[in-house]
Design an enzyme around this catalytic site. Structure first.
Site, mmCIF file in Angstrom:
data_model
loop_
_atom_site.group_PDB
_atom_site.id
_atom_site.type_symbol
_atom_site.label_atom_id
_atom_site.label_comp_id
_atom_site.label_asym_id
_atom_site.label_seq_id
_atom_site.Cartn_x
_atom_site.Cartn_y
_atom_site.Cartn_z
ATOM 1 N N ILE A 47 0.855 -1.170 0.000
ATOM 2 C CA ILE A 47 0.000 0.000 0.000
ATOM 3 C C ILE A 47 0.902 1.234 0.000
ATOM 4 C CG2 ILE A 47 -1.826 1.270 1.182
ATOM 5 C CD1 ILE A 47 -2.698 -1.478 0.274
ATOM 6 N N CYS A 48 0.635 2.176 -0.907
ATOM 7 C CA CYS A 48 1.384 3.429 -0.955
ATOM 8 C C CYS A 48 2.883 3.157 -1.108
ATOM 9 C CB CYS A 48 1.067 4.264 0.285
ATOM 10 S SG CYS A 48 1.536 6.009 0.165
#
Length: 284
Positions: free
Chosen positions: A59-60
């Site tokens: 994520i990210c």
């Protein structure tokens, strides 16, 4: 703000990689992940566990954790747009797509910013348990499910415009308010009270794209919003958004998304399919 606390149950070295088998491993984003790597033992452990698990991803800027473990080599991924260039520099063999919400490359799943992690999570839920369950989860979270990994992280309506008082911002707002009208460069230059040559130079410098590119992006974005939320015929949508005809809209969608408006609607529409009105005439 809701009192939720994320507390690790154990350290990585308390889990035997020889027996660890997981359905999904996700590296979360956070401050400092783009700095120096951690201890080599962790990355060796991560490589072994990911190779034995069904799926893994990030994520990210959690993608940097996978990158330091050598898990992104020769793969296609995404990350937060602000970190995309740094990730590409760190991993020369990795194809980084900075303008994607999430990317699936076989059993590797990577998402853009934090909220894009919600899109990825809903995709995984729907993949494992079906679209209906995915919709129920989305409704519970009060979020949409129609965004896909193939969609851009940005749109003309979400991307910050130029300086609020600038001429370019004025033109961008004019475009968004007059999509169905003539938006040629000469018309926009007149709105900006500049010569065509000077306007084109100023707009491209400040908006980071040519005027014609912005106009098409705005029209496509408006069209895809209507495709997602309404059952209006394609011809009506094309007219309302300023395309010459449905063929012209189809070409724009193919250039930007690789799918036709019909395919886009089939995948991402939230409208009741029984209320979708189809145009008569030859297919587009």
């Amino acid at each position: 703000c809701n009192g939720l606390v994320l507390q690790p149950h154990c350290r990585f070295d308390e889990i035997d990689p020889a027996t660890a088998r997981y359905d999904l491993i996700l590296a979360t984003g956070g401050a400092g992940l783009q700095g120096a790597p951690w201890e080599p033992e962790f990355y060796e452990w991560l490589r072994r566990v990911c190779s034995a698990s069904r799926r893994y991803g990030s994520i990210c800027n959690g993608a940097f954790v996978l990158a330091h473990a050598g898990l992104l080599e020769e793969r296609t991924v995404t990350t937060h747009w602000h970190a995309a260039a740094a990730l590409a520099e760190l991993c020369p063999t990795t194809h980084v797509e900075p303008d994607r919400i999430f990317v699936r490359d076989d059993n590797l799943y990577t998402s853009a910013g934090v909220t894009a992690g919600i899109d990825l999570s809903l995709y995984l839920v729907a993949q494992d348990h079906g679209r209906e369950i995915g919709l129920q989860v989305a409704k519970r979270l009060v979020v949409f499910t129609q965004r896909s990994g193939g969609q851009s992280q940005f749109s003309p309506y979400l991307t910050p415009l130029s300086e609020p008082a600038s001429t370019v911002t004025m033109v961008q707002k004019y475009v968004q308010a007059h999509l169905a009208e003539n938006l040629s460069v000469s018309v926009l230059a007149n709105v900006a009270n500049l010569s065509v040559r000077n306007f084109t130079r100023v707009f491209t410098r400040e908006a980071k794209m040519a005027p014609a590119g912005f106009v098409e992006s705005a029209r496509v974005d408006a069209a895809r919003a209507l495709l997602e939320s309404s059952g209006a015929p394609l011809k009506r949508i094309a007219d309302r958004c300023g395309f010459k005809d449905t063929h012209n809209m189809r070409q724009a969608f193919k250039r930007r998304f690789g799918v036709t408006p019909q395919q886009y609607r089939a995948n991402f529409s939230t409208a009741d399919s029984t209320n979708i009105t189809h145009d008569t005439g030859p297919p587009i």
